[in-house]
Design an enzyme around this catalytic site. Sequence first.
Site, PDB file in Angstrom:
ATOM      1  N   LYS A  46      42.236   8.333  11.232  1.00  0.00           N
ATOM      2  CA  LYS A  46      41.384   8.870  12.304  1.00  0.00           C
ATOM      3  C   LYS A  46      41.677   8.162  13.630  1.00  0.00           C
ATOM      4  O   LYS A  46      41.840   8.805  14.660  1.00  0.00           O
ATOM      5  CB  LYS A  46      39.893   8.700  11.950  1.00  0.00           C
ATOM      6  CG  LYS A  46      39.505   9.324  10.618  1.00  0.00           C
ATOM      7  CD  LYS A  46      38.040   9.130  10.293  1.00  0.00           C
ATOM      8  CE  LYS A  46      37.580   7.680  10.156  1.00  0.00           C
ATOM      9  NZ  LYS A  46      38.182   6.958   8.995  1.00  0.00           N
TER      10      LYS A  46
ATOM     11  N   ARG B 163      28.298   9.038  10.382  1.00  0.00           N
ATOM     12  CA  ARG B 163      28.722   8.554   9.076  1.00  0.00           C
ATOM     13  C   ARG B 163      27.637   8.725   8.030  1.00  0.00           C
ATOM     14  O   ARG B 163      27.829   8.362   6.874  1.00  0.00           O
ATOM     15  CB  ARG B 163      29.038   7.086   9.197  1.00  0.00           C
ATOM     16  CG  ARG B 163      30.433   6.745   8.722  1.00  0.00           C
ATOM     17  CD  ARG B 163      30.711   5.396   9.262  1.00  0.00           C
ATOM     18  NE  ARG B 163      31.767   4.728   8.667  1.00  0.00           N
ATOM     19  CZ  ARG B 163      32.857   4.357   9.347  1.00  0.00           C
ATOM     20  NH1 ARG B 163      33.019   4.711  10.595  1.00  0.00           N
ATOM     21  NH2 ARG B 163      33.764   3.644   8.754  1.00  0.00           N
TER      22      ARG B 163
ATOM     23  N   ARG C 118      47.890  -2.200   7.030  1.00  0.00           N
ATOM     24  CA  ARG C 118      47.530  -2.117   8.454  1.00  0.00           C
ATOM     25  C   ARG C 118      47.528  -3.503   9.097  1.00  0.00           C
ATOM     26  O   ARG C 118      47.052  -4.478   8.527  1.00  0.00           O
ATOM     27  CB  ARG C 118      46.148  -1.496   8.600  1.00  0.00           C
ATOM     28  CG  ARG C 118      45.652  -1.562  10.052  1.00  0.00           C
ATOM     29  CD  ARG C 118      44.491  -0.681  10.348  1.00  0.00           C
ATOM     30  NE  ARG C 118      43.351  -0.931   9.501  1.00  0.00           N
ATOM     31  CZ  ARG C 118      42.268  -0.151   9.474  1.00  0.00           C
ATOM     32  NH1 ARG C 118      42.220   0.936  10.223  1.00  0.00           N
ATOM     33  NH2 ARG C 118      41.261  -0.442   8.682  1.00  0.00           N
TER      34      ARG C 118
ATOM     35  N   ARG D  92      42.742  -6.947   9.414  1.00  0.00           N
ATOM     36  CA  ARG D  92      41.284  -6.879   9.525  1.00  0.00           C
ATOM     37  C   ARG D  92      40.650  -7.472   8.273  1.00  0.00           C
ATOM     38  O   ARG D  92      41.140  -7.250   7.169  1.00  0.00           O
ATOM     39  CB  ARG D  92      40.845  -5.410   9.683  1.00  0.00           C
ATOM     40  CG  ARG D  92      40.602  -5.022  11.118  1.00  0.00           C
ATOM     41  CD  ARG D  92      40.417  -3.557  11.332  1.00  0.00           C
ATOM     42  NE  ARG D  92      39.368  -2.934  10.544  1.00  0.00           N
ATOM     43  CZ  ARG D  92      39.011  -1.652  10.665  1.00  0.00           C
ATOM     44  NH1 ARG D  92      39.632  -0.883  11.555  1.00  0.00           N
ATOM     45  NH2 ARG D  92      38.060  -1.136   9.924  1.00  0.00           N
TER      46      ARG D  92
ATOM     47  N   ARG E 265      34.216   0.041   0.723  1.00  0.00           N
ATOM     48  CA  ARG E 265      34.197   1.045   1.806  1.00  0.00           C
ATOM     49  C   ARG E 265      34.431   2.440   1.250  1.00  0.00           C
ATOM     50  O   ARG E 265      33.830   3.407   1.721  1.00  0.00           O
ATOM     51  CB  ARG E 265      35.257   0.693   2.858  1.00  0.00           C
ATOM     52  CG  ARG E 265      34.851  -0.528   3.672  1.00  0.00           C
ATOM     53  CD  ARG E 265      36.026  -1.129   4.407  1.00  0.00           C
ATOM     54  NE  ARG E 265      36.545  -0.279   5.449  1.00  0.00           N
ATOM     55  CZ  ARG E 265      37.774  -0.406   5.951  1.00  0.00           C
ATOM     56  NH1 ARG E 265      38.605  -1.319   5.477  1.00  0.00           N
ATOM     57  NH2 ARG E 265      38.170   0.390   6.908  1.00  0.00           N
TER      58      ARG E 265
END
Length: 217
Positions: free
Chosen positions: A15, A90, A129, A162, A173
């Site tokens: 996203k 969300r 990532r 992260r 998550r």
Amino acid sequence: MVWRIVLLGPPGAGKGTHAKILSERYEIPHISTGDLLRSQIQDGTSLGKSAKSFIDSGKLVPDDLVVDMVKDRLFKPDTAKGFILDGFPRTVEQAKALDEMLAKRKTPINLVLEFNTSEKVIIDRLSGRRTCSNCNANYHIHNIPPKRDGICDVCGKPLVQRKDDQPETIQNRLKVYEDQTAPLIEFYKNRKVLRVVNGNLEVEPLQEELVQSFQSL
Ligand code: AP5
């Protein structure tokens, strides 16, 4: 056309990556609640202090905190030409609050793009990532590597992982997405603004799908 877009999808679906490209292409702001919250944490604000433990453990920050933050951002003048919401709403409560905010201006959301993405792809993307510690530019160690290992192409500062991209937190998550965010698919389907895109695609073909969806409005 005034684009008022929501990008909906599990963590790591891409996203943020695509919102950035679309925002430059259509010259409308990219509003990421994850980025806004991380910058509140960096600035040491009271919102940042309240949000930190939720984010680090992969839980959602309470609705009232996030809704107030989005309200402030959505009423800035640059959103008159449209906006791309990434990571908000969300929960169904947040979606209802967004409806209320926009109803006041008679400017409803006109497109919700759902990134339909497999768990295998998500885990690969999140574990690879890397983000710039200074300017937040986003990379992937295999898919979108920086020119110099561990160094940001844009500002030359070190790349970091992260905290919520650790394997255990990724699993939390994903569960939170299924339990609290996936019900929004039905919510927006009923409003006839939902369009599904294939989140498993590489960046370029997926960007083409997204642009086609924008042009279909
Ligand atoms: P947030 O920052 O919004 O995290 P997220 O939704 O979990 O999304 P991500 O940023 O992890 O993934 P993404 O889909 O943007 O993927 P990306 O483009 O980076 O939220 C973090 C936390 O903040 C939440 O857990 C929660 O605690 C809190 N929060 C935020 N909003 C909230 C809200 N509304 N309510 C309550 N709490 C909230 O891509 C991932 C990787 O894949 C990158 O390395 C990228 O380079 C690579 N990649 C991307 N696309 C492709 C592709 N097509 N092909 C190959 N590689 C790709």
